[in-house]
Design an enzyme around this catalytic site. Structure first.
Site, PDB file in Angstrom:
ATOM      1  N   THR A  77     139.572 101.317   8.446  1.00  0.00           N
ATOM      2  CA  THR A  77     139.186  99.994   9.049  1.00  0.00           C
ATOM      3  C   THR A  77     138.971  99.915  10.433  1.00  0.00           C
ATOM      4  O   THR A  77     138.276  99.258  10.951  1.00  0.00           O
ATOM      5  CB  THR A  77     140.341  99.055   8.735  1.00  0.00           C
ATOM      6  OG1 THR A  77     141.432  99.357   9.392  1.00  0.00           O
ATOM      7  CG2 THR A  77     140.493  98.645   7.232  1.00  0.00           C
ATOM      8  N   ARG A 130     146.340  92.266   7.317  1.00  0.00           N
ATOM      9  CA  ARG A 130     146.776  92.734   8.712  1.00  0.00           C
ATOM     10  C   ARG A 130     145.816  93.806   8.890  1.00  0.00           C
ATOM     11  O   ARG A 130     145.453  94.257  10.023  1.00  0.00           O
ATOM     12  CB  ARG A 130     148.107  93.268   8.610  1.00  0.00           C
ATOM     13  CG  ARG A 130     148.072  94.495   7.686  1.00  0.00           C
ATOM     14  CD  ARG A 130     149.531  95.336   7.721  1.00  0.00           C
ATOM     15  NE  ARG A 130     149.543  96.192   6.666  1.00  0.00           N
ATOM     16  CZ  ARG A 130     149.240  97.295   6.533  1.00  0.00           C
ATOM     17  NH1 ARG A 130     148.592  97.776   7.556  1.00  0.00           N
ATOM     18  NH2 ARG A 130     149.072  98.021   5.376  1.00  0.00           N
ATOM     19  N   ASP A 257     146.729 110.794   2.357  1.00  0.00           N
ATOM     20  CA  ASP A 257     146.510 109.608   3.515  1.00  0.00           C
ATOM     21  C   ASP A 257     146.619 109.960   4.751  1.00  0.00           C
ATOM     22  O   ASP A 257     146.784 109.313   5.568  1.00  0.00           O
ATOM     23  CB  ASP A 257     147.476 108.605   2.922  1.00  0.00           C
ATOM     24  CG  ASP A 257     147.302 107.321   3.753  1.00  0.00           C
ATOM     25  OD1 ASP A 257     145.972 107.009   3.930  1.00  0.00           O
ATOM     26  OD2 ASP A 257     148.053 106.730   4.130  1.00  0.00           O
TER      27      ASP A 257
HETATM   28  C1  0GY Z   1     145.514 103.647   3.989  1.00  0.00           C
HETATM   29  C2  0GY Z   1     146.297 102.370   4.427  1.00  0.00           C
HETATM   30  C3  0GY Z   1     146.287 101.604   5.496  1.00  0.00           C
HETATM   31  C4  0GY Z   1     145.153 101.769   6.429  1.00  0.00           C
HETATM   32  C5  0GY Z   1     143.732 101.941   6.116  1.00  0.00           C
HETATM   33  O1  0GY Z   1     141.572 101.758   6.520  1.00  0.00           O
HETATM   34  C6  0GY Z   1     142.613 101.579   7.074  1.00  0.00           C
HETATM   35  O2  0GY Z   1     143.056 101.551   8.165  1.00  0.00           O
HETATM   36  O3  0GY Z   1     143.586 102.091   4.975  1.00  0.00           O
HETATM   37  C7  0GY Z   1     147.310 100.830   5.954  1.00  0.00           C
HETATM   38  O4  0GY Z   1     147.573 100.457   7.012  1.00  0.00           O
HETATM   39  O5  0GY Z   1     148.058 100.453   4.915  1.00  0.00           O
HETATM   40  O6  0GY Z   1     145.230 103.784   2.979  1.00  0.00           O
HETATM   41  O7  0GY Z   1     145.147 104.462   4.975  1.00  0.00           O
END
Ligand code: 0GY
Length: 304
Positions: A77, A130, A257
């Site tokens: 994100t 969030r 991850d």
């Molecule tokens: C993950 C989990 C997270 C974040 C994102 O794209 C992202 O920012 O996926 C999280 O903060 O739980 O799957 O990497």
């Protein structure tokens, strides 16, 4: 452009241990990210966090160190709907990486086809409040209907408490649907309690739904330390992930991850995460499906 990390941001673990568990030949790390580097691929203005840099070269070095053959790079994100860092990783992977993008309604067919050529095979819809601002469901459904003819799937990320409200939307999606991190169960609740039963029902009743059984470090309350007499870390997550692998062995994926966005308490040793796998996929047949056959079917179907 220089970026200041979010205060308290934990850098990824720079010297992961060599796992004791040897992953099968051809194993795929099916959930990982690249961050920037920010000077080359600036982070999105609408981002909710600013991470440390985590480059494609560092990701590929981790892949080799852990014994994996391939990666699936999921758009994070912090890069919004600018997929250039992720796509750059794919095109420099020698065919060893495929990707999942974030797109907006305005994406053109030419852009989708270019991403397909680069190795993108899915889009991610994120419902974790969030992390992202709200996108109307009709916009997401429109995107899903546009990517379906390419043979792509939809990856969904949500918190367990939101599943009832999102159920109708998820079950209307026209593609394979891959759930990130088992829909983030609260592992202090019973594995056969109503919340996780709903997730199991979601998978049982909808055979197009797959799940990543990843991120014990994110879901665990007991944490990374193996306690007295306990052989494994993140042990409170085991019953949840094992139940999903046992019930749906042909529809599960696993990923590190890396580089682990938004962890506040500890940064996992990725070698330790790999050693978690045989506790949730306990037979060689399950391990082969989880790490090789399933991700290959979804991301490299032409090699099947
Ligand atoms: C993950 C989990 C997270 C974040 C994102 O794209 C992202 O920012 O996926 C999280 O903060 O739980 O799957 O990497």
């Amino acid at each position: 452009m220089k970026f200041e990390k979010t205060p308290g941001w934990l850098d990824w673990y720079s010297s992961p241990s060599k796992p004791n568990f040897k992953v099968p030949a051809g194993a795929v790390d099916a959930h990982c990210h690249v961050f920037g580097p920010g000077e080359e691929f600036p982070f999105a203005p609408e981002r909710k966090y600013t991470p440390c840099d985590a480059s494609k070269a560092q990701l590929f070095a981790l892949r080799d160190h852990l014994g994996f053959a391939r990666n699936v790079v999921v758009q994070a994100t912090c890069h919004g709907a600018d997929n250039s860092a992720m796509v750059d990783a794919l095109v420099h992977s020698n065919g060893k990486a495929r990707g999942v993008a974030t797109v907006k309604r305005g994406v053109t067919d030419a852009e989708l086809h270019a991403m397909h050529t680069a190795g993108v095979r899915g889009v991610r819809f994120n419902f974790v409040k969030r992390l992202v601002d709200f996108t109307p469901k009709e916009e997401l459904l429109e995107i899903a209907n546009r990517i379906a003819p390419l043979g792509w799937h939809v990856v969904i990320y949500f918190e367990a408490v939101d599943l009832p409200e999102l159920w109708d939307f998820f079950t209307a999606l026209p593609t394979t649907v891959v759930v990130d991190h088992m829909g983030r169960p609260d592992v202090t609740k019973p594995v056969d309690g109503p919340e996780f039963e709903l997730f199991v029902k979601f998978m049982r009743e909808h055979t197009n739904v797959w799940s990543k059984v990843s991120c014990p470090e994110r879901l665990s309350v007991t944490g990374p330390k193996a306690l007295n007499g306990e052989q494994n870390a993140y042990r409170d997550v085991i019953p949840f992930a094992k139940r999903i692998v046992d019930s749906f062995p042909d529809r599960v994926l696993w990923g590190t991850d890396w580089p682990h966005p938004n962890l506040k308490d500890h940064m996992p040793d990725d070698g330790l995460l790999v050693d978690f796998i045989p506790h949730i996929a306990t037979t060689t047949e399950q391990q082969q499906k989880l790490l090789v056959d399933n991700p290959m079917r979804l991301y490299w179907p032409e090699e099947q």
